[in-house]
Every structure is written in C-alpha cells, then in structure tokens.
Design an enzyme around this catalytic site. Sequence first.
Site, PDB file in Angstrom:
ATOM      1  N   GLU A   1       6.905 -13.651  23.695  1.00  0.00           N
ATOM      2  CA  GLU A   1       5.600 -12.953  23.303  1.00  0.00           C
ATOM      3  C   GLU A   1       5.133 -13.729  22.296  1.00  0.00           C
ATOM      4  O   GLU A   1       3.809 -14.056  22.126  1.00  0.00           O
ATOM      5  CB  GLU A   1       5.275 -11.589  23.270  1.00  0.00           C
TER       6      GLU A   1
ATOM      7  N   HIS B   1      -0.887 -18.847  27.170  1.00  0.00           N
ATOM      8  CA  HIS B   1      -0.494 -18.006  26.588  1.00  0.00           C
ATOM      9  C   HIS B   1       0.889 -17.682  28.075  1.00  0.00           C
ATOM     10  O   HIS B   1       2.056 -18.141  28.010  1.00  0.00           O
ATOM     11  CB  HIS B   1      -0.702 -16.888  26.161  1.00  0.00           C
ATOM     12  N   GLU B   2      -0.234 -17.669  29.030  1.00  0.00           N
ATOM     13  CA  GLU B   2       0.764 -17.499  30.009  1.00  0.00           C
ATOM     14  C   GLU B   2       1.783 -18.455  30.490  1.00  0.00           C
ATOM     15  O   GLU B   2       2.835 -18.597  31.611  1.00  0.00           O
ATOM     16  CB  GLU B   2      -0.164 -16.725  31.593  1.00  0.00           C
TER      17      GLU B   2
ATOM     18  N   HIS C   1       5.814  -6.735  23.440  1.00  0.00           N
ATOM     19  CA  HIS C   1       4.666  -7.513  22.311  1.00  0.00           C
ATOM     20  C   HIS C   1       4.125  -6.420  20.735  1.00  0.00           C
ATOM     21  O   HIS C   1       4.003  -6.531  20.310  1.00  0.00           O
ATOM     22  CB  HIS C   1       3.089  -6.907  23.381  1.00  0.00           C
TER      23      HIS C   1
ATOM     24  N   HIS D   1       4.876 -19.014  29.010  1.00  0.00           N
ATOM     25  CA  HIS D   1       6.267 -18.268  29.071  1.00  0.00           C
ATOM     26  C   HIS D   1       6.741 -19.063  30.504  1.00  0.00           C
ATOM     27  O   HIS D   1       7.979 -19.576  30.585  1.00  0.00           O
ATOM     28  CB  HIS D   1       5.658 -17.188  30.236  1.00  0.00           C
TER      29      HIS D   1
END
Length: 384
Positions: free
Chosen positions: A229, A204-205, A305, A208
């Site tokens: 997100e 996920h990170e 989120h 980004h």
Amino acid sequence: MCPKSRTHIFEKIANDADLPEAMRTSAKARLEAEKEAIKVIKANAGLEGKLAPSTGNGEFKFRIYSMGNWMPDKTVKYEGKDEPYPGEPHPPPGILVQDSAGFVVRDEDGNVMQDVAREKCVTGLRATYDLYKQLGRKSLDDNGGEIVASIHLPSIDIGAYWWVDQMFFGDGGVTGRGELMPGVAPSDDLTTWLCAYDLDTIGHELTHGVISKTADLTQKEIQADTLNESIADCFGMLVKMWAMKLKVEDSDWDISPGWWAESTVKAKGWTKNYCRTFRKAADHEGDPESKKMSEWKVPINDDPHTNCGIPNHAFYTAACEFGGYAWEHVGRYWYAALTDAEFKRPEKQNFKGFAELTCRHAGAISGPDAEAIVRKAWATVEVL
C-alpha cells in the site's frame, strides 16, 4: 466484450409478486438500464478501430469499458452485501466506450457521448503510463501491455481498485476512514463522486499492477502488505505531481483529498478533507496515522493501510530534503528498489529490507550524499 441481454430475467423478477419489493424495484431499474445500454451497443456496432486515433502517443495502449448498471444476474439476490460479486473471479468489463485506437462511444445521432468519468480515467491512465515511462518502464507490465479499466462499477460501496489484471472504478465508495458515504448521489461533474477518479488514486491502483509484475508482495506478512500500500501511495503521489508538474514544495502531499461528505467531516471534527497524508500528524488535526515505528498500531483485520504512513513519511522526508521534482530523485530510488530482484525474496519484503534497497540505489544512482539523505529519512521513522 458486450454483456449478453438479460431482459427476460429482469422482467421475471420485476413481475414476480412473491419476491421482496426491494428485489423487484432493483430488477426494474436494471431492466431500464439494459434498454439504454442496448441503444448504445447498436449505435456503436462496427465502429471499433474505424475512427482516427484521438489519444495515445503510439505506445500508450488502453481500453475503457463502462459497466453502468450491468451486474451479473446472481448479484440481484446479494443486494446490500459487502461483496458485490460473490464467487466471481472478477467482474465483467462492461461495454467498450473508448480505446487508444481511436474508438469512442457515440449516441444514436453519432455524437460523442460525454462522460467526465471516462475523460478523467483516460487522463489518469495516461499520466501513470507517462510517469513510469519516464522512470524507464514500458507500461505496467514493462512490455508495452495494454491498460484496461472499467468505469461506473455499479456498487455504492466501491471506490477504485485493481483486481487481477485491470482497474475498476465505482461511482460511490467508503472513505479512507472506513465510513460509508451518507446517501450522496453522484453528480455529473464528479464533485460528489469521492476520489475514485483522482490522479493519485488512479496512480495508486495501477501501481498495484506494477507491483504484481515485480516484487509481488502477496505474502501474508503485515509489513509486506503494508509496503504494498505504501509503494502504491508513493507512486500515486508521483503521478499527481508528474501530471501537474508540481515540485516537492508545491504538492499537498495528501492522497486523494477528493470530496468527502461534509456531514462525515464535521462529525469527526476533521479540519480538512483527505484520505492519507505523507506529512506529520501535527500537520493534520485528527490524523490517526503512524509516522514512525514507535507509533505502530495493531491493524484491525490486518488492514495494510494502518501503518503505511511510516514508509510514506520516509519517502516524504527524503523528497523534502532533495526538493524540486520528486520523480527525479526519490521516485527513481523507490522504483529501482521495487524492481530489484532481491526485493522478490520474502525475507527482504519488510520495512528494513526495502529501506536498505532504496538507500543502496540512491547511492548507485546519485552518489553517497543522496544515499545519506535517504538513510536519514528512514532513520527519522525509526526503520534504520
């Protein structure tokens, strides 16, 4: 880089009777941590690049730093504040502990220092790199760039995040619900370290980072922020499924189940420990996430989120219809939409704009039947 010694600063604070006890105690702890860190620095001086490669595939390049208890000097007086690095563009990386050239941190006796966090970090970075490689991307920047991460971010209220150009991992964190973990000390095997080092969290990170190099999505429109997100969630899930070779029907479809404090879980009446789920609310008792546009919630403090469950559920619905390995179908369509030049246009950076692009690319890649499946999935969440 290696942090500069601040021993004299910590000594002054620790021995200043006019300062608050909490500040002096904190300085003493940092002083001890610095002494230990100096031992590691001396033991590893000159070893960088001199060891045989132990990880990597000739293309995958990474560096991992450990921050331990190292913090900028001025953070001592900001103890307990929400922002651990006030006024800083981003924290320093810390002490190099491993890289893809073969360097790995050793103790004074020459033995490799064991660190589950470092090992999980390498696994997550590699899995994310490999997933994107399978989709046709060369590292996060699509140019074979090195992936940099700092582990052991010394703040109890930090989990994992991407900042500017690298990954940061904390040894504490807030739950996906926003509650601080109630006084839990990290364990050596990470069972009480929350979800910072989970495969889907890392995926996920790092996504980004990919988004920052493609669509950007930095405008202040809430749907653009929410897509930021959601897309990170989708690829975080794909990283976990890719690394574990899970088919759609075998995946838990939960983002970072990790470990949540039992007291928090029981107090909230939750039946399962998880952060966000791609599935319907009925699959998780107490799940507050929106799963269609008619359930849109006004975000508190513009939290992106809040409503990412809507596009997440479209991704899940389409994936279930296709079955098998998600990176072979929806992963390809979502990635093609993300990297489409048209998605860089602000007027396209909303749910409908992104949905149309995924449908278009599904048709272009796999034909009209695939396009129909993706379009139906977006209709299920009331976007198309």
